[in-house]
Every structure is written in C-alpha cells, then in structure tokens.
Design a protein around this motif. Sequence first.
Motif, PDB file in Angstrom:
ATOM      1  N   GLY A  51      -0.383   2.267   5.278  1.00  0.00           N
ATOM      2  CA  GLY A  51      -1.652   2.663   4.433  1.00  0.00           C
ATOM      3  C   GLY A  51      -2.834   1.924   4.422  1.00  0.00           C
ATOM      4  O   GLY A  51      -4.032   2.326   3.936  1.00  0.00           O
ATOM      5  N   ILE A  70      -6.860   0.743  -6.347  1.00  0.00           N
ATOM      6  CA  ILE A  70      -5.988   1.578  -7.137  1.00  0.00           C
ATOM      7  C   ILE A  70      -5.338   0.518  -8.149  1.00  0.00           C
ATOM      8  O   ILE A  70      -4.949   0.888  -9.352  1.00  0.00           O
ATOM      9  CB  ILE A  70      -4.858   1.714  -6.297  1.00  0.00           C
ATOM     10  CG1 ILE A  70      -5.183   2.796  -5.205  1.00  0.00           C
ATOM     11  CG2 ILE A  70      -3.672   2.217  -6.715  1.00  0.00           C
ATOM     12  CD1 ILE A  70      -4.402   3.138  -3.728  1.00  0.00           C
ATOM     13  N   TYR A 122       0.955  -1.133   0.028  1.00  0.00           N
ATOM     14  CA  TYR A 122      -0.086   0.049  -0.245  1.00  0.00           C
ATOM     15  C   TYR A 122       0.859   1.404  -0.113  1.00  0.00           C
ATOM     16  O   TYR A 122       0.571   2.256  -0.292  1.00  0.00           O
ATOM     17  CB  TYR A 122      -0.921  -0.074   1.164  1.00  0.00           C
ATOM     18  CG  TYR A 122      -2.041  -0.957   1.221  1.00  0.00           C
ATOM     19  CD1 TYR A 122      -2.077  -2.120   1.540  1.00  0.00           C
ATOM     20  CD2 TYR A 122      -3.396  -0.300   1.338  1.00  0.00           C
ATOM     21  CE1 TYR A 122      -3.047  -3.086   1.367  1.00  0.00           C
ATOM     22  CE2 TYR A 122      -4.507  -1.122   1.376  1.00  0.00           C
ATOM     23  CZ  TYR A 122      -4.342  -2.427   1.483  1.00  0.00           C
ATOM     24  OH  TYR A 122      -5.364  -3.240   1.724  1.00  0.00           O
ATOM     25  N   LYS A 128      -8.243   3.699   5.695  1.00  0.00           N
ATOM     26  CA  LYS A 128      -7.636   2.743   4.879  1.00  0.00           C
ATOM     27  C   LYS A 128      -7.714   2.769   3.492  1.00  0.00           C
ATOM     28  O   LYS A 128      -8.708   3.157   2.883  1.00  0.00           O
ATOM     29  CB  LYS A 128      -8.327   1.026   5.135  1.00  0.00           C
ATOM     30  CG  LYS A 128      -7.514  -0.030   4.484  1.00  0.00           C
ATOM     31  CD  LYS A 128      -8.468  -1.377   4.942  1.00  0.00           C
ATOM     32  CE  LYS A 128      -7.850  -2.534   4.533  1.00  0.00           C
ATOM     33  NZ  LYS A 128      -6.312  -3.062   5.208  1.00  0.00           N
ATOM     34  N   LYS A 129      -6.599   2.910   2.932  1.00  0.00           N
ATOM     35  CA  LYS A 129      -6.365   3.085   1.431  1.00  0.00           C
ATOM     36  C   LYS A 129      -7.358   1.959   0.442  1.00  0.00           C
ATOM     37  O   LYS A 129      -7.169   0.667   0.856  1.00  0.00           O
ATOM     38  CB  LYS A 129      -4.802   2.988   0.965  1.00  0.00           C
ATOM     39  CG  LYS A 129      -4.718   4.076   0.042  1.00  0.00           C
ATOM     40  CD  LYS A 129      -3.262   3.917  -0.268  1.00  0.00           C
ATOM     41  CE  LYS A 129      -2.093   4.899   0.462  1.00  0.00           C
ATOM     42  NZ  LYS A 129      -0.689   4.596   0.150  1.00  0.00           N
ATOM     43  N   ASP A 130      -7.612   2.227  -0.672  1.00  0.00           N
ATOM     44  CA  ASP A 130      -8.518   1.252  -1.252  1.00  0.00           C
ATOM     45  C   ASP A 130      -7.403   0.559  -2.542  1.00  0.00           C
ATOM     46  O   ASP A 130      -7.437   1.097  -3.554  1.00  0.00           O
ATOM     47  CB  ASP A 130      -9.516   2.009  -2.052  1.00  0.00           C
ATOM     48  CG  ASP A 130     -10.387   1.105  -2.974  1.00  0.00           C
ATOM     49  OD1 ASP A 130     -10.066  -0.236  -3.047  1.00  0.00           O
ATOM     50  OD2 ASP A 130     -11.159   1.745  -3.643  1.00  0.00           O
TER      51      ASP A 130
END
Length: 304
Positions: free
Chosen positions: A151, A178, A115, A172-174
């Motif tokens: 991330g 991405i 991430y 939380k990053k997707d």
Amino acid sequence: MTETLFKRMRDLPSAHLLGAGTPMCAGCGGLQALHEIYDVLGGNTVFVNAAGCMTLLSVYPFTPFRGSWLYTAMASAPAGAQGVRDALDILLEQKRIQPEDDLETVVLTGDGAAYGMGLSATSAAIERNLSFLYLCYDNEGYGNTGQQYSGATPHAAATATSKGRMGYVGYKKDLFGIWAAHRPAYVATVIGAEPLDLARKIETAKNLKGPRLILALAPCPTGWGFDPQQSIEIGKLAVRTGIWPLKEYIDGHVIHTKIPKPREPAEVYLKTQGRFAHLFAPKRNEAALEEIQQRIDVYWEGIA
Ligand SMILES: Cc1ncc(C[n+]2csc(CCOP(=O)(O)OP(=O)(O)O)c2C)c(N)n1
Ligand code: SF4
Ligand SMILES: [Mg+2]
C-alpha cells in the motif's frame, strides 16, 4: 559464556549494536533511520516486531538492542504492544517495578504491515488510546520477500508484482493522514538523511504518551535499484523534490518541518532508481512523468 556476551552487548555503544555484523543490505535506509531513532530513544525500550527486513536483526536469543524484543504475526504487532503495555502497567501498579524502570513499547514494522496487513490492529490500538510508539520504516514494498508492491508503493514504480510499461498502477496510501484522522498524540514523517529533523521529532515523541507514529522513508538499494552509496543522496532528493514531505501532526495541527524551496523536479529523484527506469527508456513516458509532478505540485499548493 552467554552472560558475558549479554554484558558485552549491554555495554556497547549503539553504533556497534546496530552496525557491522547485521545481515542487512549495505546502504539500507531503514537501518540508518532505526539507528538514529534508537540513539535518541535509548535502551529503555521493548520492540514489538512483525515480519520484515528488520526481523533479521534478532537472532535468538540475541538482539542488537539493550531492551527486549517480541516477534508477532504480521498483522498483530499493535495487539502485541497492548499485551506488553498492560503487563508493564500491572507491574508498575503492584510496585514490582519502579517508574524509572518502565519501558517504552515500540512497534517496529515495515510498510507492508503498517499500511496494509496490520492497519486494522493499528486502528484499534489508537482507538483504545494505547500508549505506544509505532516505527514504520517505509521501503515502499514487501522488501524481505523480494519487493512485491504494498500500500506504500508509489505510482509507476516497478516491483516484483508490478512489471511492464506502467509499473505499479495504484497510488501510495496516505498513512500520515490515516493516522492523523484518528487524532492520536503524535504523527511524524522522518528520513535518516535528515538526522536533525529526525532527532527533534523522536525527542518530541519520547516525551508524549498515547499512540504515536514515526514514519521513516527508507531508501532501499535492493528493492529500488540503486548503488548503496547513493542512499543518503536519494533520501535528501526525496525531500528536496517534495516527494517525501517532512511534517508532524500534534495538538490537531499539521506542521511542515522542512519546506523545499525551490523544489527540484521529481524526475531528478526518479532517474536515480532502477524501479523508474522504464519511465525514461526506451522512450520517455511524458504522461506518467507529468502526472507524478502534477500530484506533487498540487500537494504543495498553499504550503510552499
Ligand atoms: C501473514 C503473513 N503473510 C506473509 C508473510 C511473509 N512475509 C514475511 S516478511 C514479508 C514482507 C513484509 O513487508 P514489509 O512490512 O514492508 O517489511 P520489509 O520486508 O519491506 O522490511 C512478508 C510478506 C508473513 N510473514 N506473514
Ligand atoms: S531489502 Fe531494502 S529495506 Fe530490506 S535490508 Fe535490504 S536495503 Fe534494507
Ligand atoms: Mg517494506
């Protein structure tokens, strides 16, 4: 002596290869997922690993796998995979190996690399249409160094670097999104606690070429604060509450492979883990709990 040991390891079923004797925590959800994934992938694999908990599987000159293992700097595993893939392609072209001896190049990293630190190298590898499988076991923090936030850390979770009443203030990053935005061959989320869904996705990924991501949520007793024997139940709860959607991206479409109906409230999952304890005591943090639930509900609107 060494030769005998190699032979003994090659002949062992994978349950032994990734089982007892590894220096991992009991109840490690990442190891469980890797174990299940490897059972489907098989021995014709070369792992390219960046520093993290799974690095401990490899004790030079041994690994618990039948194939090879390349250790790279944390940000560089996809670049290492490019070198391995190129070398294999040259050997194939020169007929120095036969197609049946070809190896699947598998990047194996945690979320800190996938991430964050390694994202640029990953994006570039997808852009070059590198044929590789990226396995990310996502324990939602830098686990090997004491669970600092990454991330992938969920909102409000306490980590070694996100203490206090609010926990981690970010979101939380997707990573699924991405990756999908790069239009790769395949992207899927999995969890060891749902082995049939996982096995079907690995089988699909195995039969494709090009960049492929398998993103496994990895319940982590040590970093998340729960009893190791709860690991599978917590994995199942992540799915039943809709917190970890099981889905895949293929041919430009996203398909949810298991829709939790009815969805259990998020707090059933949150309450199982020490990293969210500050949301419940000494006083319930209604605002944070509502926000977490609302974000899940918004995600599933129109899907379930
Ligand atoms: C450039 C760099 N910075 C820091 C480290 C120290 N380090 C080793 S493992 C690790 C944690 C990696 O986190 P993640 O990728 O999520 O894997 P996990 O430890 O959770 O399995 C860190 C920060 C490193 N090896 N390289
Ligand atoms: S810290 Fe977490 S991810 Fe790392 S080995 Fe232990 S349980 Fe597994
Ligand atoms: Mg991690």
